[in-house]
Design a protein around this motif. Structure first.
Motif, PDB file in Angstrom:
ATOM      1  N   UNK A 306       0.777  -1.232   0.000  1.00  0.00           N
ATOM      2  CA  UNK A 306       0.000   0.000   0.000  1.00  0.00           C
ATOM      3  C   UNK A 306       0.801   1.271   0.000  1.00  0.00           C
ATOM      4  N   UNK A 307       1.883   1.322   0.779  1.00  0.00           N
ATOM      5  CA  UNK A 307       2.720   2.524   0.794  1.00  0.00           C
ATOM      6  C   UNK A 307       4.124   2.166   1.252  1.00  0.00           C
ATOM      7  N   UNK A 308       5.068   3.043   0.911  1.00  0.00           N
ATOM      8  CA  UNK A 308       6.481   2.769   1.180  1.00  0.00           C
ATOM      9  C   UNK A 308       6.772   2.719   2.673  1.00  0.00           C
ATOM     10  N   UNK A 309       6.085   3.552   3.469  1.00  0.00           N
ATOM     11  CA  UNK A 309       6.332   3.549   4.910  1.00  0.00           C
ATOM     12  C   UNK A 309       5.993   2.198   5.523  1.00  0.00           C
ATOM     13  N   UNK A 310       4.903   1.590   5.084  1.00  0.00           N
ATOM     14  CA  UNK A 310       4.512   0.284   5.613  1.00  0.00           C
ATOM     15  C   UNK A 310       5.562  -0.767   5.283  1.00  0.00           C
ATOM     16  N   UNK A 311       6.045  -0.769   4.023  1.00  0.00           N
ATOM     17  CA  UNK A 311       7.080  -1.724   3.631  1.00  0.00           C
ATOM     18  C   UNK A 311       8.353  -1.495   4.443  1.00  0.00           C
ATOM     19  N   UNK A 312       8.742  -0.223   4.580  1.00  0.00           N
ATOM     20  CA  UNK A 312       9.960   0.104   5.317  1.00  0.00           C
ATOM     21  C   UNK A 312       9.858  -0.320   6.777  1.00  0.00           C
ATOM     22  N   UNK A 313       8.738  -0.029   7.414  1.00  0.00           N
ATOM     23  CA  UNK A 313       8.591  -0.347   8.829  1.00  0.00           C
ATOM     24  C   UNK A 313       8.533  -1.847   9.077  1.00  0.00           C
ATOM     25  N   UNK A 314       7.940  -2.588   8.158  1.00  0.00           N
ATOM     26  CA  UNK A 314       7.930  -4.046   8.295  1.00  0.00           C
ATOM     27  C   UNK A 314       9.352  -4.589   8.300  1.00  0.00           C
ATOM     28  N   UNK A 315      10.164  -4.093   7.378  1.00  0.00           N
ATOM     29  CA  UNK A 315      11.556  -4.535   7.321  1.00  0.00           C
ATOM     30  C   UNK A 315      12.344  -4.065   8.542  1.00  0.00           C
ATOM     31  N   UNK A 316      12.148  -2.819   8.925  1.00  0.00           N
ATOM     32  CA  UNK A 316      12.872  -2.298  10.097  1.00  0.00           C
ATOM     33  C   UNK A 316      12.539  -3.112  11.349  1.00  0.00           C
ATOM     34  N   UNK A 317      11.308  -3.629  11.428  1.00  0.00           N
ATOM     35  CA  UNK A 317      10.926  -4.417  12.584  1.00  0.00           C
ATOM     36  C   UNK A 317      11.702  -5.710  12.723  1.00  0.00           C
ATOM     37  N   UNK A 629      11.808  -5.698  -1.214  1.00  0.00           N
ATOM     38  CA  UNK A 629      11.164  -6.013   0.060  1.00  0.00           C
ATOM     39  C   UNK A 629      10.131  -7.121  -0.094  1.00  0.00           C
ATOM     40  N   UNK A 630       9.666  -7.340  -1.341  1.00  0.00           N
ATOM     41  CA  UNK A 630       8.529  -8.228  -1.551  1.00  0.00           C
ATOM     42  C   UNK A 630       8.822  -9.670  -1.161  1.00  0.00           C
ATOM     43  N   UNK A 631      10.097 -10.066  -1.164  1.00  0.00           N
ATOM     44  CA  UNK A 631      10.406 -11.443  -0.772  1.00  0.00           C
ATOM     45  C   UNK A 631      10.025 -11.696   0.690  1.00  0.00           C
ATOM     46  N   UNK A 632      10.384 -10.786   1.564  1.00  0.00           N
ATOM     47  CA  UNK A 632      10.041 -10.985   2.968  1.00  0.00           C
ATOM     48  C   UNK A 632       8.559 -10.720   3.190  1.00  0.00           C
ATOM     49  N   UNK A 633       8.000  -9.768   2.444  1.00  0.00           N
ATOM     50  CA  UNK A 633       6.569  -9.486   2.545  1.00  0.00           C
ATOM     51  C   UNK A 633       5.775 -10.732   2.152  1.00  0.00           C
ATOM     52  N   UNK A 634       6.207 -11.377   1.073  1.00  0.00           N
ATOM     53  CA  UNK A 634       5.542 -12.613   0.650  1.00  0.00           C
ATOM     54  C   UNK A 634       5.775 -13.735   1.651  1.00  0.00           C
TER      55      UNK A 634
END
Length: 697
Positions: A306-317, A629-634
């Motif tokens: 949905x947005x770059x901040x969400x992707x970034x924060x998921x990875x930062x976590x 980022x999509x690899x970890x998101x998936x």
């Protein structure tokens, strides 16, 4: 081969390929398999040129249609257009990754700007956009089925995101930017291929290669012979880590191999830094033109995140747990290094070697000792194919009577559970100089009811070619990768949609890896291992105790694995959140990378990013910019579905059918997250992934 500036040299009309061109009409081979044995480089150029012109005429007919715009005469007409061009491009894309030579590379660079201009000719055509707008505005009043309604919405979104709503001046600038970006990406790809070849490590003393298996040595010797060299040649694979570093006992050789990998395309004749700086700047300017603050913001707005901040924060976590584990792992490995009498501290080229020692000493799992149990043919037929048969009821029959694009390729006809033909699957297993590194799946023909297409998929790997008549023996990671890529193939084979826009893997980029990662779960399922993991000489099954230890060792090293992945994924986002107007000079590319990793807490001295900037093909020469980022998101989704399979009884036909019908078959024809939640019963959480990777503590 000379390439035309605008049209074929002969007098054939530009929108009709010559009759003797095998691409001029749909193939009459089973499932529409292209006649790969009859297609020459000139055929591809002719068909691309004719296909570009033919599709432009199809678009012009849509734009000038005097009838009121409807779904059929506008939206579906767009879906029907470009069949000749698509036939030619599928062959070109296959060759540009699997059969690379100067002719293919020249054609790639010739094609890139033409294709960018061709795409812009559609998306920036105000006449077509106005017709689409009219259909889109009245879609709720039309009696449309769900897939057709989604098609109207998605194509309208594609046009808006591509700049159709911009004024004339901005549309022209956008077209210029797209052309420049396509040319830059093609240059990056060429330099990376050449730079990777140039940095292969040449060894003349066998003592420097102690620890490598006999078949790995034979493969290295064959590589040297292919380049008219004495001794052995260790070609580089695309990631930073090189397979031989886990077995080489000579620390100096490990260092040579590591440094060759991480310094490729960093200076010299294959320097990609100027192109990186150019691409990043052009992407930022294009994003601003399209109304987005950054390239990442523009890209991810249309993904499931949905947005770059969400992707970034998921990875930062994940950074904190991953790096904490990595530091514990590093301390243990350094103790082993010092106990060997080597000088400290632990270095990046030491990690894989000593991690392999830990796996062997603690878990009784030694990669080299396991390879005789993973012969390629057995893994493919008794593992990958057998799991698909158990889950989905499909079967495979090798077809030696059909053409392939290279002698290495094995072709299989796939039959559905009811005995009907489902599609074709081409397996291209061995590494060769003309193939780029890594592993991937593509299609030579897509399924769609609209065009009557049935799927023809390819699975490409880079396993060292077997020496002589012996079998190709696979590493544990190579086995996992084969299951992974076949998961993509299943996504393509099971497609059951009306429109080609939604076929198979045509889903958001941060969802596309999910089905393939789910398929990895069967690679080391104890029941599957018992069937395919057998010693290639004795037939002895892999000891069940070793199978248990394989499960136990699964989470060892996740500090390293997660950290190297996060470093690459967050580096991608760092490059693509640079705002418009800020420039990074070519000489500053390496400093930018180091500063970004330090800011993110990922500047670990022993762990480079999986891909450093200068050879990060996914984001500078592929389709993954602002999307690695999509690899970890998936994998978040994958971990949830693995848990679901366990709750439902595992490797059962009923479970496979649910997964096939509700997720794989639908492609992009419905919202992928809605499809996921329909199976799982709830939205995904991070907990199963943290538990799987051993990071939950």
């Amino acid at each position: 081969m000379s390439l035309p500036d605008s049209a074929p040299a002969d007098s054939t009309p530009a929108d009709v390929a010559p009759d003797d061109n095998p691409l001029s009409s749909p193939s009459d081979l089973p499932y529409g398999l292209p006649p790969l044995d009859r297609i020459t480089p000139q055929h591809i150029v002719e068909a691309i040129e004719a296909g570009l012109e033919a599709q432009r005429k199809e678009w012009e007919a849509i734009a000038t249609d005097p009838a009121e715009p409807t779904v059929d005469n506008t939206v579906v007409a767009l879906e029907r257009s470009g069949r000749l061009l698509n036939r030619a491009l599928t062959i070109h894309w296959t060759q540009s990754s699997s059969c690379i030579d100067d002719v293919v590379t020249d054609r790639d660079e010739w094609l890139a700007p033409q294709l960018a201009a061709h795409t812009d000719a559609l998306y920036l055509d105000q006449r077509i956009f106005q017709r689409l707008d009219a259909v889109h505005d009245q879609r709720d009043a039309l009696d449309l089925d769900a897939e057709t309604c989604r098609l109207v919405e998605r194509i309208h979104t594609d046009f808006v995101r591509a700049g159709a709503a911009l004024d004339a001046e901005d549309r022209q600038r956008l077209s210029d930017l797209n052309r420049q970006l396509s040319e830059a990406g093609a240059r990056f790809k060429r330099l990376l291929v050449e730079g990777t070849k140039a940095n292969a490590v040449h060894v003349t003393e066998v003592a420097e290669l102690v620890g490598m298996s006999e078949d790995a040595l034979a493969s290295a010797a064959a590589s040297a012979q292919e380049h008219d060299l004495e001794g052995w040649l260790l070609p580089l694979v695309l990631p930073s880590g090189q397979p031989a570093m886990s077995s080489l006992t000579d620390r100096r050789t490990r260092r040579r191999l590591y440094e060759a990998s991480v310094t490729r395309c960093l200076g010299g004749p294959h320097d990609t830094r100027p192109i990186v700086a150019e691409i990043v700047g052009l992407r930022a300017e294009r994003a601003a033109l399209l109304g987005a603050p950054t390239h990442a913001a523009h890209v991810i707005a249309d993904q499931t995140a949905g947005d770059a901040d969400t992707a970034m924060e998921t990875l930062r976590g994940l950074v904190g747990p991953a790096t904490a584990n990595a530091r514990v792992e590093a301390a243990e490995l350094e103790a082993l290094l010092l106990a060997d009498g080597e000088d400290g501290p632990l270095q990046p080229w030491d990690w894989a070697y000593y991690a392999e020692r830990v796996r062997s000493d603690r878990y009784g799992v030694e990669e080299e000792a396991l390879r005789p149990y993973f012969a390629f043919d057995a893994v493919l037929r008794d593992g990958v194919f057998a799991a698909a048969t158990d889950l989905y009821g499909i079967t495979f029959v090798q077809r030696d009577d059909l053409p392939t694009y290279h002698p290495d390729v094995q072709l299989f006809e796939v039959f559905d559970h009811d005995g009907d033909g489902l599609g074709l699957c081409l397996i291209d297993p061995w590494s060769r100089p003309s193939k780029r590194g890594g592993a991937w799946m593509t299609t030579l023909a897509d399924q769609s009811a609209l065009l009557g297409g049935r799927p023809v998929v390819t699975v490409t790997h880079n396993i060292p070619r077997p020496a002589g008549d012996g079998p190709a023996l696979m590493t544990v990671d190579a086995v996992r990768t084969l299951f992974h890529e076949f998961g993509h193939a299943l996504h393509g084979l099971f497609s059951d949609v009306t429109y080609p826009r939604f076929s198979g893997t045509s889903v958001p980029r941060d969802f596309v890896e999910f089905p393939s990662q789910v398929n990895e779960m069967w690679a080391f399922d104890p029941a599957m291992l018992a069937r395919y993991a057998r010693h290639h000489e004795t037939g002895e099954a892999l000891d069940p105790a070793v199978v248990e230890r394989l499960e136990a060792v699964g989470t060892y090293g996740e500090g390293f694995a997660t950290s190297e992945y996060l470093a690459a994924a967050l580096l991608d986002l760092a490059w693509h959140t640079i705002p418009p107007g800020r420039t990074v000079a070519a000489d500053d590319v390496e400093a930018f990378e180091l500063d970004a990793l330090a800011e993110l807490g990922l500047d670990l001295p022993w762990i480079p990013p999986r891909y450093r900037t200068t050879y990060f093909a996914h984001i500078f020469a592929g389709g993954y910019s602002a999307g690695y980022y999509s690899y970890i998101w998936s994998e978040v989704l994958d971990a949830e579905l693995v848990q679901w399979f366990g709750e439902q009884g595992g490797l059962r036909r009923e479970n496979g059918q649910v997964f096939r019908d509700r997720l794989l078959a639908r492609g992009g024809a419905e919202d992928p997250m809605a499809a996921f939640e329909a199976v799982r019963g709830r939205p995904p959480t991070l907990a199963p992934l943290l538990e799987r990777r051993g990071l939950s503590s």
